[in-house]
Design an enzyme around this catalytic site. Structure first.
Site, PDB file in Angstrom:
ATOM      1  CD  GLU A  92      -3.908  -6.072  -6.758  1.00 24.85           C
ATOM      2  OE1 GLU A  92      -3.977  -7.285  -7.035  1.00 24.85           O
ATOM      3  OE2 GLU A  92      -3.150  -5.615  -5.914  1.00 24.85           O
ATOM      4  CB  CYS A 105      -3.516   2.453  -5.097  1.00 27.37           C
ATOM      5  SG  CYS A 105      -2.254   1.819  -6.205  1.00 27.37           S
ATOM      6  CB  CYS A 112       2.729  -4.049 -16.348  1.00 28.79           C
ATOM      7  SG  CYS A 112       3.805  -2.642 -16.699  1.00 28.79           S
ATOM      8  CB  CYS A 116      10.129  -3.765 -13.176  1.00 20.05           C
ATOM      9  SG  CYS A 116       9.758  -2.219 -14.018  1.00 20.05           S
ATOM     10  CB  CYS A 119       7.056  -5.382 -10.693  1.00 19.87           C
ATOM     11  SG  CYS A 119       5.324  -4.921 -10.713  1.00 19.87           S
ATOM     12  N   GLY A 164       0.160  -1.795 -14.076  1.00 13.79           N
ATOM     13  CA  GLY A 164       0.191  -1.157 -15.388  1.00 13.79           C
ATOM     14  C   GLY A 164       1.103   0.051 -15.429  1.00 13.79           C
ATOM     15  CD  GLU A 165       4.548   3.559 -17.322  1.00 13.91           C
ATOM     16  OE1 GLU A 165       5.195   3.186 -16.336  1.00 13.91           O
ATOM     17  OE2 GLU A 165       4.193   4.752 -17.483  1.00 13.91           O
ATOM     18  CB  SER A 196       3.728   6.124 -10.168  1.00 15.20           C
ATOM     19  OG  SER A 196       4.969   5.461 -10.127  1.00 15.20           O
ATOM     20  CB  SER A 219       9.382   3.727 -10.941  1.00 15.97           C
ATOM     21  OG  SER A 219       8.124   3.790 -10.333  1.00 15.97           O
ATOM     22  CG  LEU A 220      15.937   7.030 -10.636  1.00 15.80           C
ATOM     23  CD1 LEU A 220      15.838   7.362 -12.113  1.00 15.80           C
ATOM     24  CD2 LEU A 220      16.505   8.225  -9.866  1.00 15.80           C
ATOM     25  CG  HIS A 221      12.869   1.396  -8.900  1.00 16.58           C
ATOM     26  ND1 HIS A 221      12.273   1.888  -7.762  1.00 16.58           N
ATOM     27  CD2 HIS A 221      11.837   1.068  -9.733  1.00 16.58           C
ATOM     28  CE1 HIS A 221      10.960   1.844  -7.904  1.00 16.58           C
ATOM     29  NE2 HIS A 221      10.668   1.364  -9.084  1.00 16.58           N
ATOM     30  CG  ASN A 297       5.547  -5.201   0.221  1.00 21.79           C
ATOM     31  OD1 ASN A 297       5.504  -5.660   1.352  1.00 21.79           O
ATOM     32  ND2 ASN A 297       5.034  -4.032  -0.102  1.00 21.79           N
ATOM     33  CB  CYS A 341       0.923  -2.835  -6.858  1.00 22.08           C
ATOM     34  SG  CYS A 341       0.452  -1.219  -6.256  1.00 22.08           S
TER      35      CYS A 341
HETATM   36  N1  SAH Z   1       4.114   1.250 -13.616  1.00 26.65           N
HETATM   37  C1  SAH Z   1       4.226   2.394 -12.825  1.00 26.65           C
HETATM   38  C2  SAH Z   1       3.146   2.503 -11.777  1.00 26.65           C
HETATM   39  C3  SAH Z   1       2.788   1.220 -11.069  1.00 26.65           C
HETATM   40  S1  SAH Z   1       4.060   0.475 -10.073  1.00 26.65           S
HETATM   41  C4  SAH Z   1       5.584   2.492 -12.200  1.00 26.65           C
HETATM   42  O1  SAH Z   1       6.345   1.532 -12.265  1.00 26.65           O
HETATM   43  O2  SAH Z   1       5.890   3.554 -11.684  1.00 26.65           O
HETATM   44  C5  SAH Z   1       4.009   1.531  -8.649  1.00 26.65           C
HETATM   45  C6  SAH Z   1       5.210   1.422  -7.732  1.00 26.65           C
HETATM   46  O3  SAH Z   1       5.196   0.202  -6.992  1.00 26.65           O
HETATM   47  C7  SAH Z   1       6.530   1.477  -8.476  1.00 26.65           C
HETATM   48  O4  SAH Z   1       7.406   2.415  -7.926  1.00 26.65           O
HETATM   49  C8  SAH Z   1       7.024   0.080  -8.301  1.00 26.65           C
HETATM   50  O5  SAH Z   1       8.379   0.024  -8.373  1.00 26.65           O
HETATM   51  C9  SAH Z   1       6.489  -0.319  -6.935  1.00 26.65           C
HETATM   52  N2  SAH Z   1       6.510  -1.747  -6.705  1.00 26.65           N
HETATM   53  C10 SAH Z   1       6.358  -2.733  -7.595  1.00 26.65           C
HETATM   54  N3  SAH Z   1       6.494  -3.941  -7.017  1.00 26.65           N
HETATM   55  C11 SAH Z   1       6.760  -3.700  -5.713  1.00 26.65           C
HETATM   56  C12 SAH Z   1       7.020  -4.526  -4.576  1.00 26.65           C
HETATM   57  N4  SAH Z   1       7.044  -5.825  -4.692  1.00 26.65           N
HETATM   58  N5  SAH Z   1       7.246  -3.935  -3.387  1.00 26.65           N
HETATM   59  C13 SAH Z   1       7.220  -2.600  -3.254  1.00 26.65           C
HETATM   60  N6  SAH Z   1       6.975  -1.763  -4.279  1.00 26.65           N
HETATM   61  C14 SAH Z   1       6.752  -2.294  -5.500  1.00 26.65           C
HETATM   62 FE1  SF4 Z   2       5.020  -2.324 -14.757  1.00 25.17          FE
HETATM   63 FE2  SF4 Z   2       5.417  -0.531 -12.788  1.00 25.17          FE
HETATM   64 FE3  SF4 Z   2       5.525  -3.181 -12.297  1.00 25.17          FE
HETATM   65 FE4  SF4 Z   2       7.445  -2.045 -13.707  1.00 25.17          FE
HETATM   66  S1  SF4 Z   2       6.915  -1.617 -11.549  1.00 25.17           S
HETATM   67  S2  SF4 Z   2       6.411  -3.981 -14.222  1.00 25.17           S
HETATM   68  S3  SF4 Z   2       6.315  -0.507 -14.866  1.00 25.17           S
HETATM   69  S4  SF4 Z   2       3.731  -2.010 -12.950  1.00 25.17           S
END
Ligand code: SAH
Ligand code: SF4
Length: 355
Positions: A92, A105, A112, A116, A119, A164-165, A196, A219-221, A297, A341
């Site tokens: 997508e 985007c 991936c 995480c 995700c 994806g990463e 990212s 993406s620190l979180h 989300n 995403c």
């Molecule tokens: N893999 C890379 C880039 C894709 S994810 C990364 O993790 O940085 C892009 C961003 O979307 C990340 O910061 C991720 O944490 C966030 N993301 C993933 N799932 C999400 C969700 N359910 N709601 C909001 N943001 C989300």
């Molecule tokens: Fe992969 Fe980014 Fe999702 Fe983590 S947040 S699973 S690195 S796409």
């Protein structure tokens, strides 16, 4: 073997390829112009290119490697595309409208492997990397869609934040960046492009050494290892100390602001204590730091995280601000069309059982 996408070649790679086959150097300019300025959909549209060269290109490359499966437009103008790749995989791409321009985007991998826990993309293991051509083609498809509307709109920004990463597909990512940034082609400014990463520290060093000034988001979180490892298992391989060392190197090399993404998960990482820890973690380079708070989300019935409450997000935000940290809250676009995403894709996969 199927032919590869011509969009996967940087200007230099295409020039070299043509020269090796006895073509003149100026051909690359002509072809590039047809591809990215005129945005043809058939090689035969290249009016000033001779038939032999067109045949050569047709024998070796294609302009389309994916088809449009679904397109959804939100009330706020966000458009979500679901593309079907040659091998049947679905990816997508999302177009978002902001006051500063149109941002796309892009997806870099099918699934991936970082996994995480919050995700939707991570639920589906990586089945393969996308080629550079498949990443560029996402931008071309969105741009061509805009072209057909006749409003003269241009994709002005790119965020590599889809499924994806990106740093796990590094070479293809770099070729993609060089293609879209090239002023002989789409000419999307490097400062308008953000990549990212979940924090593959060794690749942050490599990225810092590249001669392109695109923005970096991490993406620190979570501000400590225990918490971060519990939601992002990649933190075991690249704990926060390693990550911050790579950040130091990046800042020294590039002197450019880094965005830290911080997804707000209710009762998980949204306490005031974590805001204080986060501020402490980045305080030494806060003039080059921006924290993006992302309200979570809800993506899938199998993931039972919840979005932090608005007041909690506000308190977190203020705690950072009081400590001199630049930050903002990212309220989502296209909420009515599953714009987070991975959402549309995972829904479609469930419906069609394609994977
Ligand atoms: N893999 C890379 C880039 C894709 S994810 C990364 O993790 O940085 C892009 C961003 O979307 C990340 O910061 C991720 O944490 C966030 N993301 C993933 N799932 C999400 C969700 N359910 N709601 C909001 N943001 C989300
Ligand atoms: Fe992969 Fe980014 Fe999702 Fe983590 S947040 S699973 S690195 S796409």
């Amino acid at each position: 073997m199927s032919k590869s996408s011509i969009y996967g070649l940087t200007y230099e790679q295409l020039t070299e390829w043509l020269l090796e086959r006895g073509e003149k150097r100026f051909r690359a300019d002509q072809v590039w112009n047809w591809l990215y300025k005129k945005r043809i959909s058939d090689f035969n549209e290249m009016g000033n290119v001779n038939k032999e060269t067109i045949k050569l290109l047709e024998d070796n490359f294609v302009l389309h490697t994916m088809g449009e499966e679904v397109k959804q437009e939100s009330k706020d103008g966000t458009i979500k595309f679901l593309f079907k790749l040659e091998d049947g995989n679905l990816i997508e791409t999302v177009l978002m409208r902001f006051h500063y321009g149109l941002s796309v985007c892009v997806t870099t991998q099918v699934g991936c492997n970082i996994g995480c826990t919050f995700c939707a993309s991570g639920l589906l293991r990586k089945s393969r990397d996308l080629s550079s051509g498949e990443i560029v083609e996402q931008i071309m498809n969105v741009q061509k869609h805009l072209d057909t509307r006749g409003d003269d709109e241009r994709v002005s920004h790119i965020v590599v934040m889809g499924i994806g990463e990106p740093f796990d597909n590094f070479e293809n990512l770099m070729d993609f960046l060089y293609v879209v940034n090239d002023d002989r082609g789409l000419n999307i400014g490097a400062r308008h492009i953000t990549v990212s990463t979940s924090g593959l520290a060794h690749k942050i060093y490599e990225f810092a050494d590249k001669d392109i000034q695109v923005n970096l988001a991490i993406s620190l979180h979570a501000p400590n290892n225990e918490l971060r490892t519990s939601i992002m298992k990649i933190n075991k391989a690249f704990p926060i100390e390693k990550l911050m060392k790579a950040v130091d190197y990046y800042l020294e090399k590039k002197n450019r602001r880094i965005t830290y993404e911080y997804i707000m998960l209710r009762d998980v990482n949204d306490h005031k204590e974590e805001a204080i820890q986060l501020a402490n973690l980045i305080k030494d380079h806060r003039h080059l730091a921006y924290v993006n708070l992302i309200p979570y989300n809800t993506v899938d019935e199998h993931i039972d995280y919840q979005r932090s409450q608005s007041e909690t997000i506000q308190t977190f935000f203020e705690t950072l601000k009081e400590r001199g940290i630049n930050c903002g809250v990212r309220w989502e676009n296209g909420a009515d069309i599953d714009a987070a995403c991975g959402q549309l894709r995972s829904k479609q996969i469930k419906k069609t059982k394609v994977v």
